[in-house]
Motif scaffolding. Structure first.
Motif, PDB file in Angstrom:
ATOM      1  N   SER A  96      35.719  65.739  54.034  1.00 45.82           N
ATOM      2  CA  SER A  96      34.893  64.925  54.909  1.00 45.82           C
ATOM      3  C   SER A  96      35.509  63.576  55.200  1.00 45.82           C
ATOM      4  O   SER A  96      35.090  62.885  56.112  1.00 45.82           O
ATOM      5  N   ARG A  97      36.517  63.186  54.444  1.00 48.86           N
ATOM      6  CA  ARG A  97      37.124  61.885  54.667  1.00 48.86           C
ATOM      7  C   ARG A  97      38.200  61.919  55.747  1.00 48.86           C
ATOM      8  O   ARG A  97      38.865  60.935  55.992  1.00 48.86           O
ATOM      9  N   THR A  98      38.357  63.077  56.383  1.00 46.52           N
ATOM     10  CA  THR A  98      39.223  63.142  57.553  1.00 46.52           C
ATOM     11  C   THR A  98      38.553  62.390  58.688  1.00 46.52           C
ATOM     12  O   THR A  98      37.442  62.710  59.091  1.00 46.52           O
ATOM     13  N   ARG A  99      39.210  61.393  59.227  1.00 54.37           N
ATOM     14  CA  ARG A  99      38.601  60.532  60.221  1.00 54.37           C
ATOM     15  C   ARG A  99      38.708  61.139  61.625  1.00 54.37           C
ATOM     16  O   ARG A  99      39.711  61.736  61.977  1.00 54.37           O
ATOM     17  N   MET A 137      22.706  63.184  67.053  1.00 49.49           N
ATOM     18  CA  MET A 137      23.381  62.877  65.796  1.00 49.49           C
ATOM     19  C   MET A 137      24.873  63.178  65.853  1.00 49.49           C
ATOM     20  O   MET A 137      25.683  62.475  65.245  1.00 49.49           O
ATOM     21  N   SER A 138      25.249  64.228  66.564  1.00 50.35           N
ATOM     22  CA  SER A 138      26.655  64.629  66.578  1.00 50.35           C
ATOM     23  C   SER A 138      27.559  63.546  67.149  1.00 50.35           C
ATOM     24  O   SER A 138      28.754  63.517  66.869  1.00 50.35           O
ATOM     25  N   ALA A 178      14.872  77.274  48.930  1.00 54.51           N
ATOM     26  CA  ALA A 178      15.140  78.338  49.904  1.00 54.51           C
ATOM     27  C   ALA A 178      16.272  78.003  50.848  1.00 54.51           C
ATOM     28  O   ALA A 178      16.905  78.890  51.418  1.00 54.51           O
ATOM     29  N   GLY A 179      16.537  76.720  51.034  1.00 51.78           N
ATOM     30  CA  GLY A 179      17.612  76.333  51.936  1.00 51.78           C
ATOM     31  C   GLY A 179      17.130  76.240  53.367  1.00 51.78           C
ATOM     32  O   GLY A 179      16.014  75.817  53.629  1.00 51.78           O
ATOM     33  N   GLY A 180      17.979  76.670  54.320  1.00 47.29           N
ATOM     34  CA  GLY A 180      17.677  76.434  55.721  1.00 47.29           C
ATOM     35  C   GLY A 180      18.204  75.077  56.126  1.00 47.29           C
ATOM     36  O   GLY A 180      18.860  74.378  55.352  1.00 47.29           O
ATOM     37  N   THR A 181      17.920  74.670  57.350  1.00 50.02           N
ATOM     38  CA  THR A 181      18.408  73.383  57.809  1.00 50.02           C
ATOM     39  C   THR A 181      17.517  72.249  57.313  1.00 50.02           C
ATOM     40  O   THR A 181      16.332  72.440  57.053  1.00 50.02           O
ATOM     41  N   VAL A 182      18.101  71.066  57.194  1.00 48.03           N
ATOM     42  CA  VAL A 182      17.382  69.872  56.765  1.00 48.03           C
ATOM     43  C   VAL A 182      17.205  68.951  57.965  1.00 48.03           C
ATOM     44  O   VAL A 182      18.166  68.681  58.696  1.00 48.03           O
ATOM     45  N   ALA A 232      26.613  52.470  67.183  1.00 48.54           N
ATOM     46  CA  ALA A 232      25.577  51.750  67.920  1.00 48.54           C
ATOM     47  C   ALA A 232      24.252  51.749  67.176  1.00 48.54           C
ATOM     48  O   ALA A 232      23.851  52.747  66.578  1.00 48.54           O
ATOM     49  N   ASP A 233      23.565  50.591  67.226  1.00 48.89           N
ATOM     50  CA  ASP A 233      22.235  50.497  66.633  1.00 48.89           C
ATOM     51  C   ASP A 233      21.291  51.413  67.404  1.00 48.89           C
ATOM     52  O   ASP A 233      21.003  51.188  68.578  1.00 48.89           O
ATOM     53  N   ASP A 234      20.813  52.446  66.725  1.00 50.39           N
ATOM     54  CA  ASP A 234      19.953  53.414  67.392  1.00 50.39           C
ATOM     55  C   ASP A 234      19.379  54.352  66.345  1.00 50.39           C
ATOM     56  O   ASP A 234      19.729  54.285  65.163  1.00 50.39           O
ATOM     57  N   THR A 235      18.500  55.252  66.795  1.00 53.21           N
ATOM     58  CA  THR A 235      17.960  56.295  65.936  1.00 53.21           C
ATOM     59  C   THR A 235      18.540  57.633  66.375  1.00 53.21           C
ATOM     60  O   THR A 235      18.502  57.981  67.554  1.00 53.21           O
ATOM     61  N   TYR A 236      19.073  58.381  65.403  1.00 49.89           N
ATOM     62  CA  TYR A 236      19.730  59.654  65.668  1.00 49.89           C
ATOM     63  C   TYR A 236      19.057  60.736  64.829  1.00 49.89           C
ATOM     64  O   TYR A 236      18.616  60.469  63.714  1.00 49.89           O
ATOM     65  N   GLN A 237      19.018  61.953  65.349  1.00 51.28           N
ATOM     66  CA  GLN A 237      18.381  63.020  64.590  1.00 51.28           C
ATOM     67  C   GLN A 237      19.034  64.368  64.864  1.00 51.28           C
ATOM     68  O   GLN A 237      19.621  64.592  65.911  1.00 51.28           O
ATOM     69  N   ALA A 238      18.922  65.245  63.862  1.00 55.42           N
ATOM     70  CA  ALA A 238      19.524  66.571  63.967  1.00 55.42           C
ATOM     71  C   ALA A 238      19.055  67.434  62.812  1.00 55.42           C
ATOM     72  O   ALA A 238      18.593  66.935  61.780  1.00 55.42           O
ATOM     73  N   CYS A 239      19.188  68.737  62.976  1.00 50.43           N
ATOM     74  CA  CYS A 239      19.046  69.684  61.882  1.00 50.43           C
ATOM     75  C   CYS A 239      20.424  69.853  61.259  1.00 50.43           C
ATOM     76  O   CYS A 239      21.378  70.231  61.946  1.00 50.43           O
ATOM     77  N   ILE A 240      20.526  69.554  59.964  1.00 48.96           N
ATOM     78  CA  ILE A 240      21.813  69.563  59.266  1.00 48.96           C
ATOM     79  C   ILE A 240      21.889  70.781  58.343  1.00 48.96           C
ATOM     80  O   ILE A 240      20.934  71.087  57.625  1.00 48.96           O
ATOM     81  N   ASN A 241      23.034  71.448  58.348  1.00 48.99           N
ATOM     82  CA  ASN A 241      23.288  72.559  57.429  1.00 48.99           C
ATOM     83  C   ASN A 241      23.572  71.974  56.053  1.00 48.99           C
ATOM     84  O   ASN A 241      24.580  71.287  55.869  1.00 48.99           O
ATOM     85  N   PRO A 242      22.713  72.220  55.047  1.00 48.13           N
ATOM     86  CA  PRO A 242      22.902  71.584  53.734  1.00 48.13           C
ATOM     87  C   PRO A 242      24.106  72.120  52.969  1.00 48.13           C
ATOM     88  O   PRO A 242      24.550  71.494  52.008  1.00 48.13           O
ATOM     89  N   ASP A 243      24.632  73.283  53.357  1.00 43.44           N
ATOM     90  CA  ASP A 243      25.787  73.863  52.671  1.00 43.44           C
ATOM     91  C   ASP A 243      27.099  73.285  53.172  1.00 43.44           C
ATOM     92  O   ASP A 243      28.069  73.191  52.411  1.00 43.44           O
ATOM     93  N   THR A 244      27.148  72.911  54.441  1.00 39.11           N
ATOM     94  CA  THR A 244      28.388  72.380  55.023  1.00 39.11           C
ATOM     95  C   THR A 244      28.270  70.921  55.419  1.00 39.11           C
ATOM     96  O   THR A 244      29.270  70.269  55.693  1.00 39.11           O
ATOM     97  N   MET A 245      27.035  70.421  55.491  1.00 38.78           N
ATOM     98  CA  MET A 245      26.742  69.071  55.968  1.00 38.78           C
ATOM     99  C   MET A 245      27.222  68.867  57.401  1.00 38.78           C
ATOM    100  O   MET A 245      27.572  67.760  57.814  1.00 38.78           O
ATOM    101  N   ASP A 246      27.220  69.921  58.174  1.00 38.79           N
ATOM    102  CA  ASP A 246      27.537  69.848  59.592  1.00 38.79           C
ATOM    103  C   ASP A 246      26.252  69.858  60.408  1.00 38.79           C
ATOM    104  O   ASP A 246      25.210  70.353  59.958  1.00 38.79           O
TER     105      ASP A 246
END
Length: 400
Positions: free
Chosen positions: A73-76, A86-87, A314-318, A330-344
């Motif tokens: 994940s530290r690959t920039r 969010m992406s 049970a898992g699923g998206t977060v 940028a100062d803002d609010t971002y949202q997404a369903c995140i895969n908890p196994d890959t954090m993508d």
């Protein structure tokens, strides 16, 4: 320093080695009777339970995934200014101030660290929502020996006890800095309002009598309730912190709250966390704000606020909703369903995940800014009482 004072306090509790009656039936007795006992304690198990509930909440993100993905994940990557959701910021290089104290990293990395129960910063401090609360409540795991007076509440008998801290006890607690014996005073008081707690414990360390550690506690077969507060003035900081944990055993529901706030020398630190775990429904809810203020007003808070909702077992998206203020992105609010196994990012710009999430803007304003504006000095946080609670009921009001 806070870390050193806490280590000393842990040593204190180890030396007391409180034991209970063992049957867990005495929680309704508030009178301080029963005398000393020498049977197996349930207090150590209570601490294990508290930490397990905190870890279970953090399991919204797969701990194994954290270990496997951390170096990757530290690959920039470069910021895309033309993508919404969010992406557009999730993997922005040097996007947010990191939790480790060594610079900036991506929002994805920040969340991976925040939900890692074992994460510590460059100073060895536990700075996540699990770490902050666990660090404040861990002292109860040392109530497991044979020499202190307890009664049918499973807690220290009413009165004052003086305990000698030896270098050997210090070493057993992982602190070799104590080189001579030290006496510490513990005062236990029965509560008048017994709705939440059975005992108030006041712990005075040498040189810090003006700001002892405070604990309200109930530990029995029905509830594990602990509220604690620390005035950091004795460490030379105009700051205070408070933690509250409540576990309803029969219904499998855990709630927690943490706040730490500085009151001078701006920019100062400010953190707030709320969490709720419903084991029967396999749902966990977390709100957090980690950052500080620029000039002593909530209008100039700078940091990261977030909500996270999902099924830890049970898992699923977060469902993540994240607000950034004063970072590179940028100062803002971002949202997404995140895969908890890959954090993508699984589904961008959406909170309609496995469990529907909550936009972070409301709790940021009502909880974080509201609490910040409601406190004007250390005493506002340090002063806890018999009615101090987490401040919410469940997922229906914790984000309000």
């Amino acid at each position: 320093m806070l870390k050193n004072r806490f280590k000393i306090f842990c040593i204190l509790m180890l030396s007391l080695q409180f034991y209970s009656c063992g049957d867990g039936s005495g929680g309704d007795n508030q009178g301080g009777g029963g005398g000393a006992t020498s049977e197996t304690s349930e207090v150590s198990q209570a601490v294990t339970t508290i930490n397990s509930k905190l870890d279970a909440t953090a399991d919204l993100v797969d701990a194994n995934a954290l270990t496997a993905l951390y170096s990757l994940s530290r690959t920039r990557v470069q910021k895309d200014y033309f993508v919404s959701g969010m992406s557009s910021v999730w993997t922005t290089s040097n996007g947010v101030t990191d939790l480790y104290n060594d610079g900036n990293y991506t929002l994805k990395e920040w969340m991976m660290d925040e939900f890692n129960p074992n994460f510590t910063n460059s100073n060895g401090a536990k700075v996540t929502f699990v770490g902050r609360i666990s660090n404040a409540l861990d002292v109860f795991c040392f109530l497991g020996g044979a020499n202190g007076e307890v009664d049918s509440t499973n807690l220290p008998s009413v009165g004052t006890q003086t305990v000698t801290i030896t270098p050997a006890i210090a070493s057993d607690c992982g602190d070799d800095s104590i080189t001579s014996d030290m006496e510490v005073t513990i005062t236990s008081t029965a509560t008048t309002d017994t709705t939440l707690y059975d005992r108030l414990l006041s712990i005075e360390l040498p040189g810090s009598e003006a700001c002892p550690f405070k604990f309200y506690a109930r530990i029995n077969d029905s509830f594990v309730n602990v509220a604690t507060a620390e005035d950091q003035n004795c460490d030379g900081r105009d700051q205070a912190s408070q933690s509250v944990f409540s576990y309803d055993i029969a219904n499998g529901k855990s709630r927690f709250f943490y706040i730490s706030q500085a009151f001078s020398n701006f920019p100062g630190g400010f953190e707030v966390y709320r969490g709720y775990l419903d084991e029967n429904a396999d749902k966990a809810y977390v709100f957090g704000y980690y950052g500080g203020d620029q000039d002593g007003t909530s209008a100039n808070l700078a940091g990261i606020a977030f909500t996270a909702v999902g099924k830890p077992t049970a898992g699923g998206t977060v469902a993540f909703s994240v607000k950034t203020i004063g970072n590179t992105i940028a100062d803002d609010t971002y949202q997404a369903c995140i895969n908890p196994d890959t954090m993508d990012v699984d589904t961008d710009n959406s909170l309609a995940c496995t469990v529907t999430g909550t936009d972070v803007d409301t709790p940021f304003t009502n909880v974080a800014q509201g609490l910040y504006d409601g406190n004007s000095s250390r005493s506002d946080i340090y002063t806890i009482s018999e009615t101090t609670s987490v401040g919410f009921t469940d997922e229906t009001d914790m984000f309000n």
